[in-house]
Design an enzyme around this catalytic site. Structure first.
Site, PDB file in Angstrom:
ATOM      1  N   HIS A 177      14.932  25.011 -30.318  1.00 54.00           N
ATOM      2  CA  HIS A 177      13.478  24.387 -30.650  1.00 54.00           C
ATOM      3  C   HIS A 177      13.403  23.253 -29.461  1.00 54.00           C
ATOM      4  O   HIS A 177      13.466  22.099 -29.867  1.00 54.00           O
ATOM      5  CB  HIS A 177      13.652  23.781 -32.084  1.00 54.00           C
ATOM      6  CG  HIS A 177      12.437  23.432 -32.494  1.00 54.00           C
ATOM      7  ND1 HIS A 177      11.865  23.880 -33.677  1.00 54.00           N
ATOM      8  CD2 HIS A 177      11.186  22.807 -32.048  1.00 54.00           C
ATOM      9  CE1 HIS A 177      10.656  23.486 -33.908  1.00 54.00           C
ATOM     10  NE2 HIS A 177      10.163  22.792 -33.004  1.00 54.00           N
ATOM     11  N   HIS A 179       6.034  27.852 -37.231  1.00 49.77           N
ATOM     12  CA  HIS A 179       5.710  26.667 -37.942  1.00 49.77           C
ATOM     13  C   HIS A 179       4.465  26.718 -38.871  1.00 49.77           C
ATOM     14  O   HIS A 179       3.490  26.959 -38.166  1.00 49.77           O
ATOM     15  CB  HIS A 179       5.648  25.539 -36.689  1.00 49.77           C
ATOM     16  CG  HIS A 179       5.014  24.189 -37.372  1.00 49.77           C
ATOM     17  ND1 HIS A 179       5.407  23.043 -36.788  1.00 49.77           N
ATOM     18  CD2 HIS A 179       4.122  23.906 -38.210  1.00 49.77           C
ATOM     19  CE1 HIS A 179       5.019  21.949 -37.545  1.00 49.77           C
ATOM     20  NE2 HIS A 179       4.047  22.538 -38.316  1.00 49.77           N
ATOM     21  N   HIS A 213       2.135  28.071 -34.251  1.00 52.53           N
ATOM     22  CA  HIS A 213       2.119  26.725 -34.644  1.00 52.53           C
ATOM     23  C   HIS A 213       1.013  26.174 -35.533  1.00 52.53           C
ATOM     24  O   HIS A 213      -0.088  26.757 -34.911  1.00 52.53           O
ATOM     25  CB  HIS A 213       2.509  25.784 -33.536  1.00 52.53           C
ATOM     26  CG  HIS A 213       2.938  24.431 -34.023  1.00 52.53           C
ATOM     27  ND1 HIS A 213       2.187  23.483 -34.643  1.00 52.53           N
ATOM     28  CD2 HIS A 213       3.926  23.524 -33.783  1.00 52.53           C
ATOM     29  CE1 HIS A 213       2.561  22.449 -34.861  1.00 52.53           C
ATOM     30  NE2 HIS A 213       4.007  22.463 -34.250  1.00 52.53           N
ATOM     31  N   HIS A 263      12.205  24.426 -38.833  1.00 48.62           N
ATOM     32  CA  HIS A 263      12.323  23.397 -39.861  1.00 48.62           C
ATOM     33  C   HIS A 263      11.949  23.844 -41.120  1.00 48.62           C
ATOM     34  O   HIS A 263      10.829  23.315 -41.629  1.00 48.62           O
ATOM     35  CB  HIS A 263      11.703  21.847 -39.176  1.00 48.62           C
ATOM     36  CG  HIS A 263      10.581  22.261 -38.532  1.00 48.62           C
ATOM     37  ND1 HIS A 263       9.302  22.889 -38.918  1.00 48.62           N
ATOM     38  CD2 HIS A 263      10.051  21.877 -37.162  1.00 48.62           C
ATOM     39  CE1 HIS A 263       8.450  22.881 -37.948  1.00 48.62           C
ATOM     40  NE2 HIS A 263       8.967  22.205 -37.029  1.00 48.62           N
ATOM     41  N   HIS A 318      11.141  21.642 -26.879  1.00 46.47           N
ATOM     42  CA  HIS A 318       9.748  21.245 -26.327  1.00 46.47           C
ATOM     43  C   HIS A 318       9.787  20.790 -24.705  1.00 46.47           C
ATOM     44  O   HIS A 318      10.429  19.560 -24.543  1.00 46.47           O
ATOM     45  CB  HIS A 318       8.990  19.986 -27.175  1.00 46.47           C
ATOM     46  CG  HIS A 318       8.558  20.528 -28.337  1.00 46.47           C
ATOM     47  ND1 HIS A 318       7.313  20.304 -28.861  1.00 46.47           N
ATOM     48  CD2 HIS A 318       9.211  20.486 -29.350  1.00 46.47           C
ATOM     49  CE1 HIS A 318       7.012  20.714 -30.105  1.00 46.47           C
ATOM     50  NE2 HIS A 318       8.352  20.729 -30.644  1.00 46.47           N
ATOM     51  N   LYS A 320       5.590  31.681 -30.364  1.00 45.57           N
ATOM     52  CA  LYS A 320       5.797  30.698 -31.388  1.00 45.57           C
ATOM     53  C   LYS A 320       4.265  30.481 -32.033  1.00 45.57           C
ATOM     54  O   LYS A 320       3.223  30.502 -31.265  1.00 45.57           O
ATOM     55  CB  LYS A 320       6.123  29.261 -30.463  1.00 45.57           C
ATOM     56  CG  LYS A 320       5.892  28.114 -31.526  1.00 45.57           C
ATOM     57  CD  LYS A 320       7.048  28.093 -32.728  1.00 45.57           C
ATOM     58  CE  LYS A 320       6.684  26.942 -33.588  1.00 45.57           C
ATOM     59  NZ  LYS A 320       6.924  25.965 -32.699  1.00 45.57           N
ATOM     60  N   ASP A 342      14.126  19.958 -31.668  1.00 46.27           N
ATOM     61  CA  ASP A 342      12.808  19.715 -31.744  1.00 46.27           C
ATOM     62  C   ASP A 342      12.505  18.547 -30.860  1.00 46.27           C
ATOM     63  O   ASP A 342      11.921  17.406 -31.179  1.00 46.27           O
ATOM     64  CB  ASP A 342      12.444  19.092 -33.250  1.00 46.27           C
ATOM     65  CG  ASP A 342      10.685  19.490 -33.178  1.00 46.27           C
ATOM     66  OD1 ASP A 342      10.141  19.638 -32.306  1.00 46.27           O
ATOM     67  OD2 ASP A 342      10.178  19.260 -34.391  1.00 46.27           O
ATOM     68  N   HIS A 362       1.967  14.768 -33.209  1.00 44.51           N
ATOM     69  CA  HIS A 362       1.080  15.670 -33.686  1.00 44.51           C
ATOM     70  C   HIS A 362      -0.443  15.278 -33.407  1.00 44.51           C
ATOM     71  O   HIS A 362      -1.446  15.761 -33.929  1.00 44.51           O
ATOM     72  CB  HIS A 362       0.988  16.307 -34.862  1.00 44.51           C
ATOM     73  CG  HIS A 362       2.622  17.026 -35.215  1.00 44.51           C
ATOM     74  ND1 HIS A 362       2.327  18.328 -34.731  1.00 44.51           N
ATOM     75  CD2 HIS A 362       3.808  16.965 -35.704  1.00 44.51           C
ATOM     76  CE1 HIS A 362       3.592  18.958 -34.920  1.00 44.51           C
ATOM     77  NE2 HIS A 362       4.369  17.939 -35.348  1.00 44.51           N
TER      78      HIS A 362
END
Length: 567
Positions: free
Chosen positions: A134, A246, A219, A272, A136, A217, A360, A320
């Protein structure tokens, strides 16, 4: 044969069968299950020691001996806790057993010759390099930070500190995929990229897989609708890549049941899975009950402490792209932070219902703390819940194997790279992490990447010996020049390999393809395959398994913490 005391033997060659070792300052104790070295024939390097010409070192040419031997290592892996020598050839593990000179010593499976280098692993624990799924890719410096913590493989997406990458692990589209593959060619870790899976047009996903990503992915910040989920899984099934999810915190396009219907029994990696990091509120945690769901945690909620809840709101707002002056944005953030499900998460890990841990990185999680926080959870659960019922003997071997699998073999299996990394097994890359038991899980002693040291604590460069202060981690030769290309791997999809993407981009690193991503199931997760009958109360958020409340107390003090970071 002369006898020596167990203590003297451990001081000289490291612990042997039946000896117990405490892991850092935790309440976790391991017991050595077997010793593959031969008593009285152990090999050790140094003045007056065994590995000398005509003694423990033979006269064979380089083709007939190991390039590297880790002597008297205490291996901790999902398959066992074993004392052995580890032989490395051409950057890969070629034998785990007894090293020495086969001309004069019995039981030798790892020949030592003049071409053999030695890493002294006496009194050291050796684990496989960790796999963080995970990532980024917000900044390239994450690679060195992760490496210093014992992570050698990083899977994720991003293009730098953009709004999209700060929030989601997606490298979108062929152009960015190509740039990131070229940029990662110089990183000292193995990498695999995830593309953006948020599209209901399968051709837009196929071109990303063909460009080189090893997974897609999905999201919620890009829209995690049932149509998107179905489309991504359809393409993944066609092209043998993984899908990471996610899901929809706000339940705008459906509830957890609708997402499970869209998944339709197909394999998927749920990020998560507790939900503070994102996912259907309040019951995404129930996804861990399904045989096709591979559930992971990110480390901001691990372990549950008195500070966990307070820390999360600000982190979530920043990552976010939310505005604290907009009431709806604050409500969205608060809906993800539930004390009851966070308190249940540690227990679900201890039961083996959650199978993976990850970071993450810089997007609520800490890239250098996957290993550390995993073991803090194991400690907390030992203290709160006692020994696991599966344990035999006065040790924590079963629990230790369960937790080490969460950041080594299980993420490797999940993303189709277990044929290359994820464990200390013959044929795999020699990505190995050495630890002093007192610093286990906190500060590695040496990080070996592809058979060569890539990172290590090093003292004053002008010192007369390597150890004078200041000592800090520094890149070693496996992380420099062209050597790093031989000591690392870039993972690609089978389609990208067939299309010659590595050649088109003039990548210098070794490449390998992912495979088996669509057939892996929860049952394949080593020591972490429980399918609990789990429910979440929609009003109180209480989590129950078979009707029994699952919770834990927040920690106000942890091991592997401040006392290790005073210097």
């Amino acid at each position: 044969m002369s006898n020596i005391s167990r203590q003297a033997y451990a001081d000289m060659f490291g612990p042997t069968t039946g000896d117990k070792i405490r892991l850092a300052d935790t309440e976790l104790w391991i017991e050595v299950e077997d010793d593959l070295t031969t008593y009285g024939e152990e090999v050790k390097f140094g003045g007056g020691k065994v590995i000398r010409d005509g003694m423990g070192q033979g006269q064979m040419l380089s083709a007939g001996c190991a390039d590297l031997v880790l002597t008297n290592a205490l291996i901790i892996d999902y398959w066992g806790i074993v004392k052995a020598d580890i032989g490395v050839k051409d950057g890969r593990i070629f034998a785990i057993g007894k090293a020495g000179n086969p001309d004069i010593q019995p039981n030798v499976t790892i020949p030592i010759g003049v071409s053999t280098e030695i890493i002294a692993a006496e009194g050291r624990i050796v684990t496989a390099g960790g796999v963080d799924t995970h990532i980024h890719w917000i900044c390239p410096q994450q690679a060195e930070e992760a490496l210093t913590s014992g992570i050698t493989t990083m899977i994720g997406g991003g293009t730098g500190p953009t709004a999209g990458s700060n929030a989601t692990t997606c490298t979108p589209g062929p152009w960015y995929i190509y740039q990131m593959l070229q940029a990662a060619d110089s990183l000292p870790v193995n990498i695999g990229l995830l593309g953006k899976g948020n599209c209901s047009n399968p051709d837009a996903l196929r071109e990303q897989v063909a460009a080189g990503v090893i997974g897609l992915k999905i999201h919620e910040d890009w829209g995690a609708t049932p149509a998107v989920i179905n489309c991504a899984l359809t393409v993944a099934d066609e092209m043998d890549v993984q899908v990471a999810l996610h899901s929809d915190t706000l339940n705008e396009s459906g509830f957890v049941e609708d997402t499970l219907t869209a998944i339709g029994g197909r394999t998927i990696h749920t990020f998560h899975t507790e939900g503070a990091g994102g996912g259907h509120a309040p019951d995404i945690i129930t996804a861990c009950a399904h045989p096709n769901i591979l559930p992971s945690s990110t480390n901001p909620t691990l372990p549950y402490t008195v500070n966990t809840i307070d820390e999360h709101l600000d982190m979530l707002m920043v990552c976010h792209h939310l505005d604290p002056d907009i009431a709806e944005d604050v409500a969205f953030a608060e809906s993800r932070i539930r004390q009851e499900t966070i308190a249940a998460e540690d227990v679900l890990h201890d039961l083996g219902a959650f199978s993976l841990t990850s970071s993450d990185s810089q997007a609520m999680g800490r890239v250098g703390e996957v290993v550390l926080r995993t073991w803090q959870v194991a400690h907390r659960m030992k203290v709160q819940r006692g020994p696991l019922p599966e344990e035999s003997g006065d040790n924590d071997n079963v629990r230790v194997k369960r937790y080490i699998a969460k950041y080594t073999i299980n993420p490797a299996l999940t993303h189709g790279i277990a044929h290359e990394v994820g464990s200390i097994e013959v044929g795999k890359l020699a990505d190995l992490v050495l630890w002093s038991p007192a610093f286990f899980g906190v500060k590695p002693a040496t990080i070996v990447k592809g058979g060569m040291i890539a990172m290590a604590p090093m003292g004053d460069i002008n010192g007369s010996i390597p150890t004078p202060q200041p000592v800090h981690y520094r890149p070693m030769f496996a992380a420099l020049g062209s050597a790093r290309h031989r000591c690392r791997v870039t993972f690609l999809s089978q389609a990208a390999a067939a299309n010659g993407v590595a050649e088109q981009l003039n990548l210098h690193s070794t490449t390998a393809v992912v495979k088996g991503c669509r057939t892996v199931q929860k049952a394949d997760m080593r020591h972490n395959s429980l399918l609990p009958d789990i429910t979440v109360d929609s009003q109180t958020y209480e989590v129950r398994i078979n009707g029994e409340l699952i919770t834990s107390e927040p920690a106000d003090i942890l091991p592997m913490a401040q006392r290790y970071f005073l210097f």
